[in-house]
Design a protein around this motif. Structure first.
Motif, short mmCIF file in Angstrom:
data_model
loop_
_atom_site.label_atom_id
_atom_site.label_comp_id
_atom_site.label_asym_id
_atom_site.label_seq_id
_atom_site.Cartn_x
_atom_site.Cartn_y
_atom_site.Cartn_z
N GLU A 124 0.76 -1.31 0.10
CA GLU A 124 -0.19 -0.07 0.04
C GLU A 124 0.75 1.22 0.10
O GLU A 124 0.64 2.32 -0.70
CB GLU A 124 -0.94 0.08 1.27
CG GLU A 124 -2.03 -1.12 1.32
CD GLU A 124 -2.78 -1.31 2.31
OE1 GLU A 124 -2.53 -0.64 3.39
OE2 GLU A 124 -4.00 -1.94 2.28
N LEU A 125 2.10 1.15 1.03
CA LEU A 125 2.67 2.13 0.75
C LEU A 125 3.42 2.59 -0.55
O LEU A 125 3.57 3.60 -1.00
CB LEU A 125 3.92 2.24 1.91
CG LEU A 125 5.33 3.02 1.85
CD1 LEU A 125 4.59 4.29 2.53
CD2 LEU A 125 6.20 2.73 2.94
N ALA A 126 4.02 1.36 -1.21
CA ALA A 126 4.50 1.72 -2.69
C ALA A 126 3.51 2.20 -3.55
O ALA A 126 4.02 3.07 -4.54
CB ALA A 126 4.94 0.45 -2.93
N LEU A 127 2.23 1.83 -3.40
CA LEU A 127 1.12 2.16 -4.32
C LEU A 127 0.81 3.62 -4.22
O LEU A 127 0.81 4.56 -5.10
CB LEU A 127 -0.03 1.51 -4.33
CG LEU A 127 -0.13 0.11 -4.77
CD1 LEU A 127 -1.17 -0.81 -4.26
CD2 LEU A 127 0.18 -0.16 -6.31
N ARG A 128 0.92 4.16 -2.86
CA ARG A 128 0.70 5.59 -2.49
C ARG A 128 2.04 6.57 -3.26
O ARG A 128 1.79 7.39 -3.68
CB ARG A 128 0.59 5.82 -0.96
CG ARG A 128 -0.51 5.42 -0.60
CD ARG A 128 -0.81 6.03 0.76
NE ARG A 128 0.04 5.50 1.85
CZ ARG A 128 0.09 4.59 2.58
NH1 ARG A 128 -0.87 3.56 2.48
NH2 ARG A 128 1.13 4.12 3.37
N ALA A 129 3.08 5.99 -3.19
CA ALA A 129 4.28 6.56 -3.43
C ALA A 129 4.32 6.85 -5.21
O ALA A 129 4.59 7.86 -5.65
CB ALA A 129 5.56 5.85 -3.20
N LEU A 130 3.78 5.69 -5.76
CA LEU A 130 3.49 5.94 -7.26
C LEU A 130 2.45 6.73 -7.47
O LEU A 130 2.70 7.67 -8.66
CB LEU A 130 3.19 4.49 -7.96
CG LEU A 130 4.36 3.33 -7.68
CD1 LEU A 130 3.81 1.81 -8.25
CD2 LEU A 130 5.36 3.69 -8.99
N GLU A 131 1.32 7.00 -6.78
CA GLU A 131 0.31 7.82 -7.09
C GLU A 131 0.88 9.35 -7.00
O GLU A 131 0.50 10.06 -7.59
CB GLU A 131 -0.72 7.70 -6.10
CG GLU A 131 -2.01 8.54 -6.50
CD GLU A 131 -3.26 8.21 -5.33
OE1 GLU A 131 -4.27 8.53 -5.79
OE2 GLU A 131 -3.04 7.54 -4.32
N ARG A 132 1.84 9.44 -5.90
CA ARG A 132 2.26 10.94 -5.72
C ARG A 132 3.02 11.39 -6.66
O ARG A 132 3.09 12.81 -7.03
CB ARG A 132 3.11 10.81 -4.38
CG ARG A 132 2.31 10.87 -3.06
CD ARG A 132 3.01 10.90 -1.76
NE ARG A 132 3.40 12.44 -1.81
CZ ARG A 132 4.02 12.71 -0.63
NH1 ARG A 132 4.77 11.95 0.12
NH2 ARG A 132 4.40 14.12 -0.68
N VAL A 133 3.70 10.47 -7.68
CA VAL A 133 4.46 10.84 -8.74
C VAL A 133 3.77 10.57 -10.26
O VAL A 133 4.51 10.61 -11.10
CB VAL A 133 6.01 10.23 -8.77
CG1 VAL A 133 6.73 10.72 -7.52
CG2 VAL A 133 5.82 8.80 -8.79
N ASN A 134 2.26 10.34 -9.99
CA ASN A 134 1.69 10.24 -11.24
C ASN A 134 1.90 9.30 -11.89
O ASN A 134 1.95 9.56 -13.23
CB ASN A 134 1.60 11.84 -11.95
CG ASN A 134 1.03 12.90 -10.88
OD1 ASN A 134 -0.09 12.81 -10.40
ND2 ASN A 134 1.95 13.83 -10.96
N ILE A 135 1.95 8.05 -11.41
CA ILE A 135 2.40 6.90 -12.41
C ILE A 135 1.91 5.64 -11.93
O ILE A 135 2.16 4.68 -12.27
CB ILE A 135 4.19 6.73 -12.53
CG1 ILE A 135 4.43 6.07 -13.85
CG2 ILE A 135 4.65 6.48 -11.26
CD1 ILE A 135 5.81 5.92 -14.05
N LEU A 136 0.93 5.98 -11.06
CA LEU A 136 -0.04 4.51 -10.42
C LEU A 136 -0.32 3.41 -11.44
O LEU A 136 -0.26 2.34 -11.26
CB LEU A 136 -0.73 5.15 -9.75
CG LEU A 136 -1.96 4.10 -8.83
CD1 LEU A 136 -0.82 2.98 -7.93
CD2 LEU A 136 -2.92 4.76 -7.96
N GLU A 137 -0.87 4.09 -12.80
CA GLU A 137 -1.24 3.20 -13.61
C GLU A 137 -0.31 2.10 -14.27
O GLU A 137 -0.77 1.11 -14.82
CB GLU A 137 -1.91 3.95 -14.72
CG GLU A 137 -1.05 4.65 -15.81
CD GLU A 137 -0.43 5.90 -15.16
OE1 GLU A 137 0.14 6.77 -15.82
OE2 GLU A 137 -0.67 6.44 -13.75
#
Length: 266
Positions: A124-137
């Motif tokens: 979950e932490l890693a996914l939030r980090a990806l979301e913060r740099v706009n690359i979650l997809e």
């Protein structure tokens, strides 16, 4: 936050990498280090987390000497210091998420990380980090399928997943185009401001240093020749740091304006 006292680095061939460096970097600062190639920028940055061993002096983080630390204590200090590299340092055949989770390796045993047995909280932490740099997809995409700018964003997310108090970035935009350079620098600056993470970046482009830094440190032949706020970093000061007038290839401004204009037109 970071205290660098009387630090010198001499290579086996006698070359002086650093000479009597004295710096104190406070929590939450966004520091940019500038200087010619070979001035000691990477040597200084990599000395802070002991990727380089110094020849003399001490470096402390939050009052603890990383210079003298060994074993478990050294690993604990390094957990707080994330590194972002020019070449991204991703495992290209692995997914984006797996690369970001590698930022959690220092918190778990070797067997657990080899078997990719990260707890749900880490994912979950890693996914939030990806979301913060706009690359979650791109979380489940192979890293090899990403553009250079996307790969560097993954590297930033990996650093975030480490939950550091310090981020070190060694020429993080050197291999990126002007528009992607701005996006990556915007990410680093936003994270610095929102999380109060002390950020130290080596940069080649002078106008980027002026735009993003709260403080600029100039190195020349391994010595600090300038240390001050952006307001004092005049063209004359940069000429002193570089030992010559500023050249066009050390400015990104015109290329960045053109890239933004083209992006808007599209």
């Amino acid at each position: 936050m970071i205290e660098i006292k009387n630090v010198s680095k001499t290579y086996p061939n006698g070359t002086k990498g650093l000479q009597d460096i004295d710096l104190t970097i406070e929590q939450g600062e966004f520091v940019v280090i500038v200087g010619l190639s070979g001035a000691g920028k990477s040597t200084l940055l990599r000395s802070i987390n002991r990727l380089n061993e110094i020849s003399s002096g001490t470096i402390s983080i939050d009052g603890e000497s990383i210079t003298d630390a060994k074993g478990k204590k050294l690993r604990k200090i390094r957990q707080r210091v994330a590194m972002i590299f020019q070449s991204f340092n991703l495992v290209k055949r692995s997914s984006v998420l797996r690369n970001v989770l590698s930022g959690r390796v220092g918190y778990h045993g070797t067997l657990r990380t080899i078997l990719n047995l990260f707890p749900k909280e880490d994912v979950e932490l890693a996914l939030r980090a990806l979301e913060r740099v706009n690359i979650l997809e791109k979380a489940y995409t192979r890293a090899s399928e990403l553009s250079g700018g996307q790969q560097q964003r993954v590297a930033i997310a990996r650093a975030l997943a480490q939950e550091p108090s310090v981020i070190l970035a060694d020429e993080p935009t050197a291999s990126l185009d002007p528009l992607t350079t701005k996006q990556v620098m915007d990410d680093l600056k936003r994270i610095n401001e929102e999380d109060k993470i002390t950020t130290i970046v080596n940069l080649h482009f002078i106008d980027l240093a002026r735009e993003y830094a709260t403080r600029i440190i100039g190195l020349r032949a391994g010595e600090v020749v300038f240390d001050g706020p952006v307001s004092e970093a005049t063209d004359e000061k940069f000429a002193e740091i570089y030992g010559r007038p500023i050249q066009k290839d050390e400015l990104l401004g015109e290329d960045l304006d053109e890239a933004i204009s083209q992006s808007t037109d599209q």
